[in-house]
Design an enzyme around this catalytic site. Structure first.
Site, PDB file in Angstrom:
ATOM      1  N   GLN A   1      42.532 -17.968   5.783  1.00 47.62           N
ATOM      2  CA  GLN A   1      42.121 -19.092   6.637  1.00 47.62           C
ATOM      3  C   GLN A   1      40.766 -19.648   6.223  1.00 47.62           C
ATOM      4  O   GLN A   1      40.525 -20.861   6.310  1.00 47.62           O
ATOM      5  CB  GLN A   1      42.114 -18.633   8.104  1.00 47.62           C
ATOM      6  CG  GLN A   1      41.904 -19.780   9.078  1.00 47.62           C
ATOM      7  CD  GLN A   1      42.035 -19.349  10.513  1.00 47.62           C
ATOM      8  OE1 GLN A   1      42.919 -18.559  10.855  1.00 47.62           O
ATOM      9  NE2 GLN A   1      41.155 -19.848  11.376  1.00 47.62           N
TER      10      GLN A   1
ATOM     11  N   CYS B   1      50.461 -11.406  10.838  1.00 48.87           N
ATOM     12  CA  CYS B   1      50.201 -10.040  10.338  1.00 48.87           C
ATOM     13  C   CYS B   1      49.375  -9.236  11.327  1.00 48.87           C
ATOM     14  O   CYS B   1      49.351  -8.009  11.253  1.00 48.87           O
ATOM     15  CB  CYS B   1      49.518 -10.090   8.974  1.00 48.87           C
ATOM     16  SG  CYS B   1      47.906 -10.884   8.972  1.00 48.87           S
TER      17      CYS B   1
ATOM     18  N   CYS C   1      49.902 -16.052   4.948  1.00 42.04           N
ATOM     19  CA  CYS C   1      48.836 -15.106   4.643  1.00 42.04           C
ATOM     20  C   CYS C   1      49.072 -14.497   3.262  1.00 42.04           C
ATOM     21  O   CYS C   1      50.151 -13.975   2.988  1.00 42.04           O
ATOM     22  CB  CYS C   1      48.830 -14.043   5.742  1.00 42.04           C
ATOM     23  SG  CYS C   1      48.250 -12.430   5.262  1.00 42.04           S
ATOM     24  N   GLU C   2      48.066 -14.593   2.415  1.00 41.85           N
ATOM     25  CA  GLU C   2      48.274 -14.117   1.044  1.00 41.85           C
ATOM     26  C   GLU C   2      48.273 -12.594   0.950  1.00 41.85           C
ATOM     27  O   GLU C   2      48.679 -12.027  -0.051  1.00 41.85           O
ATOM     28  CB  GLU C   2      47.221 -14.693   0.102  1.00 41.85           C
ATOM     29  CG  GLU C   2      45.823 -14.139   0.276  1.00 41.85           C
ATOM     30  CD  GLU C   2      44.844 -14.753  -0.717  1.00 41.85           C
ATOM     31  OE1 GLU C   2      45.155 -15.804  -1.307  1.00 41.85           O
ATOM     32  OE2 GLU C   2      43.749 -14.176  -0.868  1.00 41.85           O
ATOM     33  N   HIS C   3      47.824 -11.935   2.021  1.00 44.96           N
ATOM     34  CA  HIS C   3      47.790 -10.470   1.979  1.00 44.96           C
ATOM     35  C   HIS C   3      49.137  -9.845   2.324  1.00 44.96           C
ATOM     36  O   HIS C   3      49.478  -8.783   1.822  1.00 44.96           O
ATOM     37  CB  HIS C   3      46.731  -9.931   2.952  1.00 44.96           C
ATOM     38  CG  HIS C   3      45.365 -10.447   2.660  1.00 44.96           C
ATOM     39  ND1 HIS C   3      44.563 -11.042   3.611  1.00 44.96           N
ATOM     40  CD2 HIS C   3      44.677 -10.493   1.506  1.00 44.96           C
ATOM     41  CE1 HIS C   3      43.430 -11.407   3.074  1.00 44.96           C
ATOM     42  NE2 HIS C   3      43.463 -11.097   1.792  1.00 44.96           N
ATOM     43  N   HIS C   4      49.871 -10.484   3.233  1.00 45.93           N
ATOM     44  CA  HIS C   4      51.132  -9.898   3.691  1.00 45.93           C
ATOM     45  C   HIS C   4      52.327 -10.821   3.462  1.00 45.93           C
ATOM     46  O   HIS C   4      53.461 -10.421   3.711  1.00 45.93           O
ATOM     47  CB  HIS C   4      51.044  -9.577   5.198  1.00 45.93           C
ATOM     48  CG  HIS C   4      49.962  -8.604   5.535  1.00 45.93           C
ATOM     49  ND1 HIS C   4      48.712  -9.000   5.965  1.00 45.93           N
ATOM     50  CD2 HIS C   4      49.927  -7.249   5.481  1.00 45.93           C
ATOM     51  CE1 HIS C   4      47.956  -7.934   6.176  1.00 45.93           C
ATOM     52  NE2 HIS C   4      48.669  -6.854   5.897  1.00 45.93           N
TER      53      HIS C   4
ATOM     54  N   HIS D   1      47.515 -15.202  13.301  1.00 49.39           N
ATOM     55  CA  HIS D   1      48.027 -14.518  12.109  1.00 49.39           C
ATOM     56  C   HIS D   1      49.123 -13.548  12.518  1.00 49.39           C
ATOM     57  O   HIS D   1      48.858 -12.563  13.214  1.00 49.39           O
ATOM     58  CB  HIS D   1      46.887 -13.790  11.392  1.00 49.39           C
ATOM     59  CG  HIS D   1      45.919 -14.724  10.748  1.00 49.39           C
ATOM     60  ND1 HIS D   1      45.777 -14.831   9.379  1.00 49.39           N
ATOM     61  CD2 HIS D   1      45.075 -15.646  11.279  1.00 49.39           C
ATOM     62  CE1 HIS D   1      44.877 -15.758   9.099  1.00 49.39           C
ATOM     63  NE2 HIS D   1      44.427 -16.266  10.240  1.00 49.39           N
TER      64      HIS D   1
HETATM   65  N1  LIG Z   1      39.613 -12.733   6.135  1.00 51.31           N
HETATM   66  C1  LIG Z   1      40.926 -12.848   6.264  1.00 51.31           C
HETATM   67  N2  LIG Z   1      41.664 -11.742   6.333  1.00 51.31           N
HETATM   68  C2  LIG Z   1      42.988 -11.894   6.493  1.00 51.31           C
HETATM   69  C3  LIG Z   1      43.617 -13.118   6.584  1.00 51.31           C
HETATM   70  N3  LIG Z   1      44.956 -12.891   6.747  1.00 51.31           N
HETATM   71  C4  LIG Z   1      45.107 -11.553   6.751  1.00 51.31           C
HETATM   72  N4  LIG Z   1      43.914 -10.922   6.591  1.00 51.31           N
HETATM   73  C5  LIG Z   1      43.542  -9.509   6.557  1.00 51.31           C
HETATM   74  O1  LIG Z   1      43.784  -8.899   5.308  1.00 51.31           O
HETATM   75  C6  LIG Z   1      43.508  -7.528   5.504  1.00 51.31           C
HETATM   76  C7  LIG Z   1      44.302  -6.665   4.551  1.00 51.31           C
HETATM   77  O2  LIG Z   1      43.865  -5.352   4.799  1.00 51.31           O
HETATM   78  P1  LIG Z   1      44.544  -4.035   4.193  1.00 51.31           P
HETATM   79  O3  LIG Z   1      43.909  -2.855   4.853  1.00 51.31           O
HETATM   80  O4  LIG Z   1      44.521  -4.116   2.721  1.00 51.31           O
HETATM   81  O5  LIG Z   1      46.067  -4.212   4.616  1.00 51.31           O
HETATM   82  P2  LIG Z   1      46.791  -3.566   5.863  1.00 51.31           P
HETATM   83  O6  LIG Z   1      46.858  -2.085   5.752  1.00 51.31           O
HETATM   84  O7  LIG Z   1      48.109  -4.265   5.988  1.00 51.31           O
HETATM   85  O8  LIG Z   1      45.816  -3.960   7.049  1.00 51.31           O
HETATM   86  P3  LIG Z   1      46.125  -4.129   8.593  1.00 51.31           P
HETATM   87  O9  LIG Z   1      46.502  -5.549   8.817  1.00 51.31           O
HETATM   88  O10 LIG Z   1      44.799  -3.785   9.260  1.00 51.31           O
HETATM   89  O11 LIG Z   1      47.230  -3.181   8.975  1.00 51.31           O
HETATM   90  C8  LIG Z   1      43.796  -7.265   6.976  1.00 51.31           C
HETATM   91  O12 LIG Z   1      42.581  -6.920   7.604  1.00 51.31           O
HETATM   92  C9  LIG Z   1      44.295  -8.622   7.498  1.00 51.31           C
HETATM   93  O13 LIG Z   1      43.941  -8.849   8.847  1.00 51.31           O
HETATM   94  C10 LIG Z   1      42.806 -14.286   6.499  1.00 51.31           C
HETATM   95  O14 LIG Z   1      43.257 -15.435   6.559  1.00 51.31           O
HETATM   96  N5  LIG Z   1      41.466 -14.098   6.341  1.00 51.31           N
HETATM   97 ZN   LIG Z   2      48.375 -11.038   6.736  1.00 45.80          ZN
END
Ligand SMILES: Nc1nc2c(ncn2[C@@H]2O[C@H](COP(=O)(O)OP(=O)(O)OP(=O)(O)O)[C@@H](O)[C@H]2O)c(=O)[nH]1
Ligand SMILES: [Zn+2]
Length: 343
Positions: free
Chosen positions: A274, A304, A233-236, A302
């Site tokens: 994804q 995360c 996951c590129e976000h976490h 996921h």
């Molecule tokens: N659309 C999408 N979102 C993703 C994917 N992987 C992770 N995310 C989302 O990226 C978002 C990042 O949100 P933020 O609010 O910036 O980060 P955060 O505080 O860690 O969010 P939470 O996961 O809700 O605790 C989250 O809602 C994750 O679920 C993916 O493959 N596709």
């Molecule tokens: Zn993630």
């Protein structure tokens, strides 16, 4: 109609999944276009399905809805929906060949700058290598940048020392002692692991296909399903994993079966979301064999959302991309969904 994913996937029929996909437009719908009259892949016609070639396209026509992507998340305990596939031959390795889908199929064609050049439209069997970059080191890429399908030159091993230093800093940042016995080699191990998790950056489609595209007079649906997928996951920067099902309708070209799984590796072994992964796989298959249509469905977990954050351990995310005839023809799409959701 939006898909209600508070229900289990196993309770849903293929036609319900189908409807949900049908109602979703993907914003990048302009990226692919259908071929013109002379880029038709014909099959024997026996059904009452309206030939798609009856629709006339001008050279600059935008074709809405050619690309479709759907995402749905929900609590799903079963990976497979309880929908039976009728009349399909299923081999042990999960490769399915369906009965003939009888109608005239327009071949998917890729645009470079939003326009299909006349000479390309007139020579549909010629392999296309659209290039949008002249960046040194990327001259031989089969595609570039349009969908972040780029790859980096194979120099990432050189990143190992710096990555190791970063992991050492990370250990210190966590309050650990990087000098203690158990952690001495950890920075280097972790750096190597991260390079492996993102090895897709070193790959490109042309190399991975290795020429395994074969001329074959086969125009029935090919489906390889339940291909394992591990991504980050590129976000976490934590893993997400799941399985990928790919279907395509060949237009006189077929792809070595293992190459579908290798295409999944190219794009999953990168920092991803994804949705993009789903689309990139579909576009790569299109590049590889210029079929009449491509369908990709990914069901992912996921970490995360499991190990942290909302901590929903049973949640799964389902994404799909439907191109060409899978997008335009509900029966073809439904047949694919039946195949991938059957045991
Ligand atoms: N659309 C999408 N979102 C993703 C994917 N992987 C992770 N995310 C989302 O990226 C978002 C990042 O949100 P933020 O609010 O910036 O980060 P955060 O505080 O860690 O969010 P939470 O996961 O809700 O605790 C989250 O809602 C994750 O679920 C993916 O493959 N596709
Ligand atoms: Zn993630």
């Amino acid at each position: 109609m939006s898909m209600n994913f508070t229900r289990q996937l196993s309770e849903m029929s293929a036609s319900e999944l189908n409807d949900a996909i049908d109602d979703t437009n993907f914003p990048q719908a302009h990226i692919l276009s259908r071929g013109r009259n002379n880029s038709v892949c014909s099959t024997s016609s026996a059904s009452g399905i309206t030939p798609l070639m009856d629709r006339t396209l001008s050279q600059t026509d935008e074709v809405p809805n050619v690309v479709g992507t759907t995402t749905a998340s929900g609590n799903v305990n079963s990976a497979s929906a309880g929908v039976g596939a009728v009349g399909n031959a299923l081999s042990n390795d999960g490769v399915i060949t369906s009965p003939p889908v009888a109608f005239t199929r327009p071949k998917l064609m890729l645009k470079t700058n939003g326009i299909i050049p006349e000479h390309e439209a007139e020579a549909p069997m010629t392999p296309k290598t659209p290039r949008t970059s002249t960046t040194p080191g990327h001259e031989h890429c089969t595609f570039h940048h349009d969908l972040e399908l780029d790859h980096k030159p194979p120099t990432r091993e050189a990143l190992l020392p710096e990555l190791s230093r970063s992991y050492r800093l990370l250990l210190s940042g966590l309050g650990e002692n990087p000098e203690r016995q158990g952690l001495l080699k950890t920075p280097e191990r972790a750096a190597k692991a991260m390079l492996f998790f993102t090895k897709g950056y070193d790959q490109n489609l042309e190399d991975v296909l290795n020429g395994a595209v074969f001329d074959e007079d086969h125009d029935e649906m090919v489906v390889v399903k339940d291909i394992e997928m591990f991504s980050m996951c590129e976000h976490h920067m934590v893993p997400f994993y799941g399985k990928v099902s790919i279907g395509y309708l060949p237009c006189n070209k077929i792809l070595g079966l293992s190459k579908l799984a290798r295409i999944v590796e190219i794009f999953s072994r990168r920092l991803q979301v994804q949705e993009r992964l789903t689309k990139q796989i579909a576009v790569a298959v299109t590049h590889a064999v210029q079929p009449a249509g491509v369908a990709v469905v990914i069901e992912g977990v996921h970490m995360c959302m499991v190990m942290r954050g909302v901590q929903k351990i049973n949640s799964k995310t389902v994404t799909s991309t439907m191109l060409g005839v899978f997008r335009d023809d509900p029966k073809t799409r439904e047949e694919f969904l039946n195949l991938v959701t059957s045991k």
